[in-house]
Design a protein around this motif. Structure first.
Motif, short mmCIF file in Angstrom:
data_model
loop_
_atom_site.label_atom_id
_atom_site.label_comp_id
_atom_site.label_asym_id
_atom_site.label_seq_id
_atom_site.Cartn_x
_atom_site.Cartn_y
_atom_site.Cartn_z
N HIS A 225 0.84 -1.20 0.00
CA HIS A 225 0.00 0.00 0.00
C HIS A 225 0.87 1.25 0.00
O HIS A 225 0.61 2.20 -0.75
CB HIS A 225 -0.91 -0.01 1.23
CG HIS A 225 -1.70 1.25 1.40
ND1 HIS A 225 -2.72 1.61 0.55
CD2 HIS A 225 -1.60 2.25 2.33
CE1 HIS A 225 -3.23 2.77 0.94
NE2 HIS A 225 -2.57 3.18 2.01
N ASP A 312 -3.12 9.17 -0.28
CA ASP A 312 -3.55 8.06 0.56
C ASP A 312 -5.03 7.76 0.38
O ASP A 312 -5.46 6.60 0.40
CB ASP A 312 -3.25 8.39 2.02
CG ASP A 312 -3.65 7.28 2.97
OD1 ASP A 312 -3.38 6.09 2.66
OD2 ASP A 312 -4.24 7.57 4.04
N LYS A 313 -5.84 8.82 0.17
CA LYS A 313 -7.28 8.63 0.01
C LYS A 313 -7.65 8.18 -1.40
O LYS A 313 -8.80 7.83 -1.65
CB LYS A 313 -8.01 9.95 0.32
CG LYS A 313 -7.68 10.57 1.67
CD LYS A 313 -7.94 9.62 2.83
CE LYS A 313 -7.64 10.28 4.16
NZ LYS A 313 -6.18 10.45 4.40
N ARG A 316 -6.74 2.28 -2.59
CA ARG A 316 -7.33 1.25 -1.73
C ARG A 316 -6.51 -0.01 -1.91
O ARG A 316 -6.37 -0.52 -3.02
CB ARG A 316 -8.78 0.98 -2.10
CG ARG A 316 -9.46 -0.05 -1.18
CD ARG A 316 -10.96 -0.05 -1.36
NE ARG A 316 -11.32 -0.35 -2.74
CZ ARG A 316 -12.50 -0.07 -3.28
NH1 ARG A 316 -13.42 0.54 -2.53
NH2 ARG A 316 -12.76 -0.36 -4.53
N GLY A 317 -5.91 -0.47 -0.80
CA GLY A 317 -4.97 -1.57 -0.94
C GLY A 317 -3.75 -1.08 -1.69
O GLY A 317 -3.04 -0.20 -1.23
N HIS A 319 -4.25 -0.35 -5.14
CA HIS A 319 -4.84 0.05 -6.42
C HIS A 319 -5.42 1.46 -6.34
O HIS A 319 -6.18 1.77 -5.41
CB HIS A 319 -5.95 -0.93 -6.81
CG HIS A 319 -5.49 -2.35 -6.90
ND1 HIS A 319 -4.65 -2.80 -7.90
CD2 HIS A 319 -5.73 -3.42 -6.09
CE1 HIS A 319 -4.40 -4.08 -7.72
NE2 HIS A 319 -5.04 -4.49 -6.63
N VAL A 321 -7.95 4.45 -6.83
CA VAL A 321 -9.40 4.54 -6.97
C VAL A 321 -9.78 6.00 -6.85
O VAL A 321 -8.99 6.84 -6.44
CB VAL A 321 -10.13 3.71 -5.88
CG1 VAL A 321 -9.88 2.22 -6.05
CG2 VAL A 321 -9.73 4.18 -4.48
N GLU A 325 -15.16 6.39 -4.53
CA GLU A 325 -15.11 4.93 -4.39
C GLU A 325 -14.37 4.54 -3.12
O GLU A 325 -14.77 3.60 -2.42
CB GLU A 325 -14.41 4.32 -5.61
CG GLU A 325 -14.39 2.81 -5.62
CD GLU A 325 -13.70 2.24 -6.85
OE1 GLU A 325 -13.49 1.02 -6.89
OE2 GLU A 325 -13.35 3.03 -7.76
N ARG A 326 -13.31 5.25 -2.80
CA ARG A 326 -12.51 4.94 -1.62
C ARG A 326 -13.33 5.10 -0.34
O ARG A 326 -13.20 4.32 0.61
CB ARG A 326 -11.30 5.89 -1.58
CG ARG A 326 -10.43 5.78 -0.34
CD ARG A 326 -9.55 4.56 -0.38
NE ARG A 326 -8.39 4.70 0.47
CZ ARG A 326 -8.40 4.59 1.80
NH1 ARG A 326 -9.53 4.32 2.42
NH2 ARG A 326 -7.28 4.74 2.49
N THR A 329 -17.49 2.58 0.84
CA THR A 329 -17.65 1.44 1.73
C THR A 329 -17.71 1.87 3.19
O THR A 329 -18.55 1.41 3.97
CB THR A 329 -16.50 0.43 1.54
OG1 THR A 329 -16.50 0.00 0.18
CG2 THR A 329 -16.68 -0.77 2.45
N LYS A 330 -16.83 2.78 3.57
CA LYS A 330 -16.81 3.25 4.96
C LYS A 330 -18.08 4.01 5.30
O LYS A 330 -18.64 3.86 6.40
CB LYS A 330 -15.60 4.14 5.19
CG LYS A 330 -14.28 3.39 5.26
CD LYS A 330 -13.15 4.32 5.66
CE LYS A 330 -11.84 3.55 5.81
NZ LYS A 330 -10.74 4.44 6.25
#
Length: 372
Positions: A225, A312-313, A316-317, A319, A321, A325-326, A329-330
């Motif tokens: 990451h 950093d934002k 994701r992992g 990859h 994004v 999208e990042r 999910t949160k």
């Protein structure tokens, strides 16, 4: 290891290849010799002994001011090993371990000395070598019980050859310090170290790798990451510099690689910054400390902290994004937890504000920049 430790600095040589007297050359605002003494003092070693010979009288005022013990080597013309012998002759029964450092290896990090001392407490080895990327460097930490046999060594190759007698009882400790391999024999070497000393708080990519993989044993997914975030941060930094900003690209690369080294700990941004400061990487620590929460002022220029925060934002992992999208999910996961949701939403708004500022500076979208 609770015993007494002595540091022996070798400063008796001719400096022939340098053409100038190495111990008194300026390096980062102090002399080379002062830097070597400060290295050990800052690591908690009070008993520093400096072996002099060639032009030794010129060093005496400085050494007296520093409060170190002066060891005169009358045989200095016979080479560096004679200075080792002179230094060892001053060791008493109260000394348990000693370091030996040539004065022309002046940029060793304090964290390296501390790490050797800590490993000595655990391993009780005869000799402990600092190792960087598979190569041993200076200074070794040596048990004083070996000094008598070192003094009578008659072979070729100096101290390192003498220490080979105890190879089976030696221990290598990995350090995030490429400076253990850097000596200062020629004017070109000196010029390189003059440039290096100005950027000591920014680790090289190799030092970052050693810190993560060998010293801290950071989990592999965090390493991957970090590499992905570093790539995005560097790409953004270069584009912003083309647009008139003045971002430090090696700083961005190091901060991206290391930003999550304390992942899993409470307030891992602050914890990671503390770790980095302990290793001498304070400039990087300042950037890493803000990668979770940062205050952005419209009137300020775009800084390394903002670039890292956004990079950093956008990963994701490992990859890249989009921001939306990042965060999706949160936001969905914590939809029924108002306090957590408010923090996540605030971080998304901050990232969007930074993206807006960067896109305005570049005159195009980040998607376009990162797609190239």
């Amino acid at each position: 290891m609770d015993g007494n430790v002595v540091a022996i600095v070798l400063a008796a040589g001719f400096s022939e290849r340098m053409g100038e007297f190495k111990p008194l050359l300026p390096l980062g605002g102090v002399t080379v010799l002062e830097r070597c003494v400060a290295l050990f003092r800052n690591a908690g070693i009070d008993d520093v002994r400096v072996v002099t010979g060639h032009r030794g009288v010129e060093l005496e005022p400085l050494l007296e001011r520093l409060g170190v013990r002066i060891v005169v080597n009358p045989q200095y013309r016979e080479g560096m090993f004679s200075s080792v012998v002179a230094g060892l002759a001053t060791l008493g029964a109260e000394v348990d371990y000693f370091f030996v450092l040539p004065v022309d290896v002046p940029l060793v990090r304090v964290a390296t000395i501390r790490r050797l001392l800590e490993l000595c407490r655990q391993e009780h080895a005869d000799v402990i070598y600092p190792r960087f990327m598979g190569k041993r460097g200076h200074p070794p930490l040596i048990a004083s019980r070996l000094s008598r046999e070192i003094v009578v060594w008659q072979g070729m190759g100096g101290l390192m050859a003498a220490l080979a007698q105890w190879a089976s009882a030696a221990f290598d400790v990995d350090v995030a310090d490429g400076n253990i391999l850097l000596d200062m024999d020629t004017p070109d070497d000196y010029r390189f170290l003059q440039e290096k000393v100005e950027r000591l708080e920014i680790p090289t990519p190799e030092e970052c790798r050693s810190l993560m993989e060998n010293v801290l044993c950071v989990p592999e997914q965090i390493v991957h990451h970090g590499r992905a975030v570093a790539q995005v941060a560097v790409r953004l930094g270069r584009e912003l510099n083309h647009a008139g900003c003045n971002l430090d690209i090696p700083l961005l690369a190091a901060a991206g690689l290391l930003h999550d080294i304390a992942k899993g700990e409470p307030d891992h941004a602050a914890a990671g910054a503390r770790l980095l400061r302990e290793h001498g990487f304070g400039v990087v620590a300042d950037v890493v400390a803000t990668h979770i929460d940062i205050t952005v002022s419209e009137g300020d220029g775009i800084g390394a902290g903002e670039v890292l925060y956004l990079a950093d934002k956008m990963v994701r992992g490992e990859h890249p994004v989009s921001l939306e999208e990042r965060f999706r999910t949160k936001l969905e996961r914590h939809a029924l937890e108002p306090d957590i949701l408010a923090n996540i939403s605030a971080r998304l708004r901050t990232a969007q504000a930074i993206r807006k500022r960067i896109e305005a500076r570049l005159g195009r979208s980040l998607e376009e920049v990162l797609a190239e």
